[in-house]
Design an enzyme around this catalytic site. Structure first.
Site, mmCIF file in Angstrom:
data_model
loop_
_atom_site.group_PDB
_atom_site.id
_atom_site.type_symbol
_atom_site.label_atom_id
_atom_site.label_comp_id
_atom_site.label_asym_id
_atom_site.label_seq_id
_atom_site.Cartn_x
_atom_site.Cartn_y
_atom_site.Cartn_z
ATOM 1 N N ARG A 1 120.292 101.594 25.789
ATOM 2 C CA ARG A 1 119.275 100.775 26.454
ATOM 3 C C ARG A 1 118.738 101.428 27.715
ATOM 4 N NH1 ARG A 1 120.271 95.621 24.385
ATOM 5 N NH2 ARG A 1 119.555 93.813 25.380
ATOM 6 N N LYS B 1 115.666 93.293 15.976
ATOM 7 C CA LYS B 1 116.688 94.316 15.722
ATOM 8 C C LYS B 1 117.903 93.733 14.994
ATOM 9 C CE LYS B 1 117.196 95.342 20.125
ATOM 10 N NZ LYS B 1 116.173 94.500 20.802
ATOM 11 N N ARG C 1 114.084 89.852 31.295
ATOM 12 C CA ARG C 1 114.587 90.780 30.267
ATOM 13 C C ARG C 1 113.465 91.679 29.750
ATOM 14 N NH1 ARG C 1 116.840 86.751 26.394
ATOM 15 N NH2 ARG C 1 117.051 88.421 24.880
HETATM 16 P P1 ADP Z 1 118.350 90.978 23.354
HETATM 17 O O1 ADP Z 1 118.175 92.243 22.571
HETATM 18 O O2 ADP Z 1 117.950 89.757 22.628
HETATM 19 O O3 ADP Z 1 117.845 91.048 24.754
HETATM 20 P P2 ADP Z 1 121.224 91.441 23.399
HETATM 21 O O4 ADP Z 1 122.036 90.458 22.656
HETATM 22 O O5 ADP Z 1 121.041 92.784 22.839
HETATM 23 O O6 ADP Z 1 119.858 90.714 23.647
HETATM 24 O O7 ADP Z 1 121.797 91.620 24.878
HETATM 25 C C1 ADP Z 1 122.053 90.520 25.732
HETATM 26 C C2 ADP Z 1 122.437 91.004 27.120
HETATM 27 O O8 ADP Z 1 123.618 91.834 27.029
HETATM 28 C C3 ADP Z 1 121.414 91.911 27.800
HETATM 29 O O9 ADP Z 1 120.440 91.162 28.471
HETATM 30 C C4 ADP Z 1 122.316 92.700 28.754
HETATM 31 O O10 ADP Z 1 122.686 91.946 29.859
HETATM 32 C C5 ADP Z 1 123.557 92.928 27.930
HETATM 33 N N1 ADP Z 1 123.496 94.198 27.139
HETATM 34 C C6 ADP Z 1 123.516 94.313 25.787
HETATM 35 N N2 ADP Z 1 123.453 95.604 25.407
HETATM 36 C C7 ADP Z 1 123.406 96.343 26.541
HETATM 37 C C8 ADP Z 1 123.318 97.738 26.822
HETATM 38 N N3 ADP Z 1 123.286 98.672 25.841
HETATM 39 N N4 ADP Z 1 123.267 98.130 28.129
HETATM 40 C C9 ADP Z 1 123.309 97.227 29.125
HETATM 41 N N5 ADP Z 1 123.369 95.905 28.934
HETATM 42 C C10 ADP Z 1 123.429 95.441 27.663
#
Ligand code: ADP
Ligand code: ZN
Length: 215
Positions: free
Chosen positions: A88, A13, A173
């Site tokens: 999410r 993404k 995750r």
């Molecule tokens: P990836 O897509 O590689 O898992 P991200 O950088 O998008 O990682 O997100 C890292 C962490 O940030 C997630 O594991 C979560 O803890 C938090 N996070 C990010 N976006 C959200 C969201 N929309 N809702 C809840 N937690 C989020």
């Protein structure tokens, strides 16, 4: 363009979003980048989010919606935005629909980047991220290493493995994704906004998005 990018962690993404910003000046909005920046800066938001992130758990919806309500009203969003890592959960998606209605913003589509699980696992364990909160460039030790080992090409800061990219946090995750985020595919399908792309190269994903936008 105004897009939501859906897909498991490691689906690409962030990479796709960064490349799409080059096309028309749309901005990438990554909730993960915003949260990691807040943790590094030691802000109140960062303090509230840190433990969840480290464990590979989702940060509570209220915190995320607070961030996004402000972010989507910043002037740079007028040219378009690529939502990367948000929404999410179903409640986040429902509240986003309300928020966009309130702001008079119409989405073009929600793109589901569908990548096989073995590719995802391989990518996440070999992914490295620039430790500078203002940069957060992404590398891969196998397919896209920095020119000088461990040093960011863009800003010279150390390139590290994220704390939530240990094998244990990764598998957690992915479970969280299947349980909480995968249902958004059905949500956006019902809303008539879903486009699924089965492609592992970011170029192929971008070509598919361009083709849909031009129709
Ligand atoms: P990836 O897509 O590689 O898992 P991200 O950088 O998008 O990682 O997100 C890292 C962490 O940030 C997630 O594991 C979560 O803890 C938090 N996070 C990010 N976006 C959200 C969201 N929309 N809702 C809840 N937690 C989020
Ligand atoms: Zn950097």
């Amino acid at each position: 363009m105004k897009l939501i990018l859906l897909g498991a962690p490691g689906a690409g993404k962030g990479t796709v979003a960064k490349q799409l910003t080059q096309l028309d000046g749309s901005v990438q909005i990554s909730t993960g980048d915003i949260l990691r920046g807040a943790v590094q800066a030691g802000t109140e938001l960062g303090k509230q989010a840190e433990a969840y992130m480290k464990a590979g758990d989702l940060v509570p919806d209220e915190l995320i919606m607070g961030i996004m309500e402000k972010r989507l009203q910043e002037p740079d969003c007028a040219r378009g935005f690529l939502l990367d890592g948000f929404p999410r959960t179903i409640p986040q998606a429902e509240q986003l629909t309300e928020l966009l209605n309130k702001l008079g913003i119409k989405l073009d589509m929600a793109v589901n980047i569908d990548v096989p699980r073995d590719v995802i696992l391989d990518r996440l364990t070999t992914r490295r991220t620039c430790s500078n909160a203002a940069c957060q460039a992404i590398y891969n030790v196998k397919s896209n290493p920095p020119k000088q080992e461990g040093i960011c090409d863009k800003c010279g800061s150390p390139v590290v493995q994220r704390e939530d990219e240990t094998e244990e946090a990764i598998s957690h995750r992915l479970e969280t994704y299947n349980e909480k985020t995968a249902p958004l595919i059905g949500f956006y399908d019902k809303a008539g906004l879903l486009v699924t792309v089965n492609a592992t190269s970011s170029e192929a994903v971008i070509d598919a998005i361009k083709a849909k936008l031009n129709r």
